[in-house]
Scaffold this motif. Structure first.
Motif, short mmCIF file in Angstrom:
data_model
loop_
_atom_site.label_atom_id
_atom_site.label_comp_id
_atom_site.label_asym_id
_atom_site.label_seq_id
_atom_site.Cartn_x
_atom_site.Cartn_y
_atom_site.Cartn_z
N ALA A 16 0.82 -1.21 0.00
CA ALA A 16 0.00 0.00 0.00
C ALA A 16 0.86 1.26 0.00
N THR A 20 1.32 3.96 -3.03
CA THR A 20 1.05 5.36 -2.74
C THR A 20 2.19 6.25 -3.21
N VAL A 30 -5.84 4.09 -2.69
CA VAL A 30 -5.17 2.89 -2.22
C VAL A 30 -6.16 2.00 -1.46
#
Length: 68
Positions: A16, A20, A30
């Motif tokens: 994640a 990002t 996300v």
């Protein structure tokens, strides 16, 4: 960026944060990703991802909703 990623032990959190940073994704984008949105084999093994939805909180005391 590398130091932050190297310090993460949770693979989901690592992915994640990585998406990002490299994809300039917003928090809700996300959070809205599903496994179907990520293709690790595409682009000659480089991988791709598609942002087709995001999550947002409209008020602090309401549940999160998915925006299509």
């Amino acid at each position: 960026m590398r130091a932050a990623l190297d310090s993460m032990e949770d693979p989901i959190l690592h992915l994640a944060v990585h998406l990002t940073l490299v994809g300039a994704l917003r928090e809700g984008e996300v959070a809205g990703l599903t496994p179907e949105d990520i293709d690790f084999d595409a682009a000659n093994g480089m991988g791709t991802f598609t942002v087709s939805r995001s999550m947002q909180r409209v008020q602090k005391d309401t549940p999160v909703r998915i925006c299509w």
